[in-house]
Design an enzyme around this catalytic site. Structure first.
Site, PDB file in Angstrom:
ATOM      1  N   GLU A   1      34.544  40.502  39.633  1.00 39.27           N
ATOM      2  CA  GLU A   1      34.978  39.237  40.234  1.00 39.27           C
ATOM      3  C   GLU A   1      33.812  38.283  40.518  1.00 39.27           C
ATOM      4  O   GLU A   1      33.571  37.880  41.645  1.00 39.27           O
ATOM      5  CB  GLU A   1      35.795  39.505  41.493  1.00 39.27           C
TER       6      GLU A   1
ATOM      7  N   ASN B   1      34.645  42.683  35.035  1.00 40.52           N
ATOM      8  CA  ASN B   1      36.052  42.773  35.402  1.00 40.52           C
ATOM      9  C   ASN B   1      36.423  41.612  36.326  1.00 40.52           C
ATOM     10  O   ASN B   1      35.655  41.250  37.209  1.00 40.52           O
ATOM     11  CB  ASN B   1      36.273  44.116  36.132  1.00 40.52           C
TER      12      ASN B   1
ATOM     13  N   HIS C   1      46.892  41.373  37.936  1.00 41.82           N
ATOM     14  CA  HIS C   1      47.791  41.485  39.096  1.00 41.82           C
ATOM     15  C   HIS C   1      48.776  40.311  38.997  1.00 41.82           C
ATOM     16  O   HIS C   1      48.492  39.200  39.454  1.00 41.82           O
ATOM     17  CB  HIS C   1      46.996  41.434  40.400  1.00 41.82           C
TER      18      HIS C   1
ATOM     19  N   GLU D   1      43.831  46.781  35.881  1.00 43.54           N
ATOM     20  CA  GLU D   1      44.461  46.888  37.206  1.00 43.54           C
ATOM     21  C   GLU D   1      45.874  46.311  37.186  1.00 43.54           C
ATOM     22  O   GLU D   1      46.240  45.502  38.029  1.00 43.54           O
ATOM     23  CB  GLU D   1      43.608  46.171  38.266  1.00 43.54           C
TER      24      GLU D   1
ATOM     25  N   ASP E   1      49.531  45.478  37.768  1.00 40.99           N
ATOM     26  CA  ASP E   1      50.765  45.618  38.548  1.00 40.99           C
ATOM     27  C   ASP E   1      51.499  44.290  38.498  1.00 40.99           C
ATOM     28  O   ASP E   1      50.892  43.241  38.259  1.00 40.99           O
ATOM     29  CB  ASP E   1      50.530  46.083  39.995  1.00 40.99           C
TER      30      ASP E   1
END
Length: 543
Positions: free
Chosen positions: A160, A201, A237, A266, A268
Site C-alpha cells: 500500500e 501489493n 476488497h 486478498e 473478498d
C-alpha cells in the site's frame, strides 16, 4: 529467481508453467476440491488464515487444509507480530502457519514485510538512518528465517505505497525516506531470500484506473532500475454495491506484459447485510469474474481469498452494516460464492486455445502533438475473442488498448516514431504484427508551461523536509525546476525527481515515470535538506 526444488517440494507447480510442463497435475473431477481444480488449471487458490481458529477449531483446520493449496498469514507475519520490540523477534504464530502448510502440501505467501500500518511505534519514531537500518534488519531476519523453508515461496515486500488518488502515500516511510525505501526493501528481500517471488501489493488497483496506472508506472520504473520486483498483488476488497471494476483482465495483462507475475492476494466481496438470494447471486458473479480474469492471463499465478468463512472476516468491524464477504457462511456452510469459484476453476477441461488472432490493420495516425498521437486500425478477429491490442515502436511497448484505437502520450518532441500493433486473446496468443506507420511529433518545450510552488513539510535541528508541486497549464512530457538557497543549505536526499547541484542551486528534473503531466495536472517531488541556523528553514528562490 525461483527454486525448482522449492516449487516441487510444496506442490507449487502451478506458479511456473515450465515446471508444470515437466510434472503435469492430475486431471480434476467435478466434485473435487478447489485446490484440485486450481492445480489442474496451473493456478493456486488460497486463503488467509488466522492462528486462533487454526489452533482451536476442527472445521476451520479441515477446510483450510483440504480446499486450498496456498495460504497467507492474515496477521502472524506482520511487523507488530514478528518484531514488537526492536531486535526482539517472536516466531510462534508465523511458524504455526508455515508448519500447517508443510503438513498439508501448501505454499505460503508471506505478508507483509514493510507497511505503514500494524508497525510498532518504536519503528515509526526512528530517524531516517535508523529507520532504514531497522527496515533492512527486519527484512533480513523475517524473510531470512524462512529462506531455506520450501513452503515459503513469496512475499509481499511493500504494501500500500499509494493513496487513493495514485499519489505516493504520505506515510512515515515516505516522509523520512522518500520513495527510495521501496527499492531498498526489495533489494534487502532479495538478499534475504534469493529464491522467493517478491511482490508489491495494493488495493483498488484491480481495474484500469489512476491508481493502477501509478502502480504500473512504478513497477515499470523499478524494473528498469533492476530492482527485483517479481510480482504485483491486487488486493481486490470489492463490494457489490459499487459495481465490478472495469477492465480487470486487461489490467492484469498489462502488468504481465512487464514480465511480472500477477496474483489476486486478498479477495473478498462484501455486501450490505442482511444477505438475500439476489445479493448472493451478484456476489457469486463477481467471484466468477475475478477467477475468470486470472484464468485468462497466463502470468496470473492464482487467487487468495482473504479468509474463507464469514465467522472470521475483518469486514463487519471495518465497514459497519456490511459483511458476508466470503465463500463459507458463519456455520462453515458453502455459499453460492463457493460454487462460483469451484465451477470457474472446474471449467478447465475444454481444449486449450492455441489459435492466435488475425493481424490488425495498419494503423492510421492523426492528432499528432509534441507529446502524443492518435492511432486507429482495423480490428482483428479470433476463434474466441480478441481481448486487447498493444502498440509498439520497434520492441518498445508504447501502450495498450481494449479497442481498435489508442491515443499515445508521453512521447518526445520532434522525434520520429515507426509503430505497429499486435492483438492478443484471452489465452495469451499473439497475432502477427500489423503493417507499420510512421510519424514525427511536433516541436515543444517540456516544462515551459509549468510553475512550481514550495513548502517546508517538517523541520528539526539541522535539517528539514521540503516539497515542491509542479503545476502545468498545458500538457508536457518533462519538467524541471531550480531551487536556490543561501549559503549553508544543502540537499542530502530527493525522491520522485533527479537532482543536480551547482553551488547552492539545486535543479530537480522529473523521474522516468512522472514526466508526463496533463494540462491542468501536477507532479510532486520532495527532498531532505540540511542547514545551519535556528528557527524556520530559509525559503528558496524558484526558477
Amino acid at each position: 529467481m525461483f527454486s525448482l526444488r522449492r516449487a516441487i517440494s510444496t506442490g507449487a507447480l502451478a506458479v511456473l508453467p515450465i515446471i508444470a510442463a515437466l510434472l503435469p497435475a492430475a486431471p480434476a473431477h467435478a466434485a473435487d476440491s478447489l485446490r484440485d481444480h486450481a492445480a489442474a488449471r496451473g493456478k493456486f487458490v488460497g486463503a488467509a488464515l488466522a492462528t486462533s481458529p487454526l489452533a482451536g477449531e476442527t472445521a476451520y483446520r479441515t477446510i483450510a487444509g483440504t480446499e486450498f493449496n496456498q495460504i497467507t498469514a492474515e496477521n502472524a507475519m506482520k511487523w507488530d507480530a514478528t518484531e514488537p520490540s526492536q531486535n526482539q523477534f517472536s516466531w510462534s504464530a508465523a511458524d504455526a502457519i508455515v508448519n500447517f502448510a508443510t503438513q498439508n502440501g501448501q505454499q505460503v505467501h508471506g505478508h507483509t514485510l514493510v507497511w505503514h500500518s500494524q508497525t510498532p511505534s518504536w519503528v515509526q519514531n526512528l530517524g531516517a538512518d535508523a529507520l532504514r537500518s531497522a527496515m533492512r534488519n527486519h527484512i533480513a531476519q523475517v524473510a531470512g528465517r524462512y529462506a531455506a523453508n520450501p513452503a515459503v515461496v513469496s512475499w509481499d515486500v511493500v504494501n500500500e505505497v499509494f493513496d487513493d488518488s495514485g499519489n505516493m502515500r504520505d506515510s512515515f516511510w515516505y516522509q523520512k525516506l522518500g520513495d527510495g525505501y521501496i527499492a531498498d526493501a526489495f533489494r534487502a528481500a532479495r538478499a534475504a531470500d534469493p529464491d522467493a517471488r517478491l511482490c508489491i501489493n495494493d488495493y483498488n488497483v484491480e481495474g484500469v484506473n489512476a491508481k493502477s496506472t501509478a502502480m504500473y508506472n512504478l513497477v515499470k520504473s523499478l524494473r528498469a532500475q533492476n530492482v527485483p520486483v517479481d510480482c504485483v498483488g491486487l488486493q481486490s476488497h470489492l463490494a457489490i454495491q459499487y459495481g465490478f471494476p472495469g477492465q480487470v483482465q486487461q489490467n492484469m495483462q498489462r502488468f504481465a506484459d512487464l514480465g511480472v507475475e500477477v496474483r489476486v492476494t486478498e479477495l473478498d466481496i462484501r455486501l450490505q447485510t442482511p444477505r438475500d438470494a439476489s445479493k448472493d447471486a451478484q456476489q457469486a458473479a463477481y467471484y466468477t469474474n475475478m477467477v475468470n480474469a486470472c484464468l485468462a492471463v497466463s502470468r496470473c499465478s492464482g487467487i487468495t481469498i482473504w479468509g474463507f468463512t464469514d465467522k472470521y472476516s475483518w469486514v463487519p468491524d471495518t465497514f459497519p452494516g456490511q459483511g458476508a464477504a466470503l465463500i463459507y457462511d458463519e456455520g462453515y456452510n458453502r455459499k453460492p460464492a463457493y460454487t462460483a469459484v469451484h465451477d470457474a476453476l472446474a471449467g478447465g477441461g475444454t481444449t486449450p486455445d492455441t489459435t492466435p488472432p488475425t493481424a490488425p490493420g495498419t494503423p492510421a495516425v492523426s492528432a499528432v502533438t509534441a507529446s502524443g498521437a492518435t492511432l486507429t486500425w482495423a480490428a482483428s478477429t479470433d476463434n474466441r475473442a480478441v481481448t486487447g491490442y498493444d502498440v509498439y515502436a520497434g520492441t518498445l511497448k508504447l501502450g495498450s488498448s481494449a479497442s481498435s484505437s489508442l491515443t499515445l502520450t508521453g512521447l518526445s518532441p520532434q522525434s520520429a516514431y515507426t509503430v505497429h500493433v499486435v492483438a492478443r486473446d484471452a489465452a495469451g496468443n499473439l497475432s502477427a504484427a500489423s503493417g507499420t506507420a510512421s510519424f514525427t511529433t511536433s516541436a515543444g518545450q517540456p516544462g515551459g508551461a509549468c510553475a512550481a510552488t514550495y513548502k517546508t513539510v517538517n523541520s528539526w535541528q539541522g535539517g528539514f523536509q521540503g516539497e515542491v508541486t509542479v503545476t502545468c497549464a498545458t500538457a508536457v512530457t518533462g519538467w524541471k525546476t531550480t531551487l536556490t538557497y543561501p549559503a549553508g543549505v544543502g540537499v542530502t536526499q530527493s525522491w520522485s525527481s533527479t537532482l543536480s547541484t551547482s553551488g547552492t542551486a539545486f535543479t530537480f528534473t522529473n523521474a522516468a515515470w512522472n514526466g508526463a503531466v496533463p494540462a491542468g495536472g501536477s507532479a510532486t517531488f520532495g527532498f531532505i535538506g540540511s542547514w545551519t541556523g535556528s528557527g524556520t528553514p530559509p525559503t528558496p528562490v524558484i526558477s
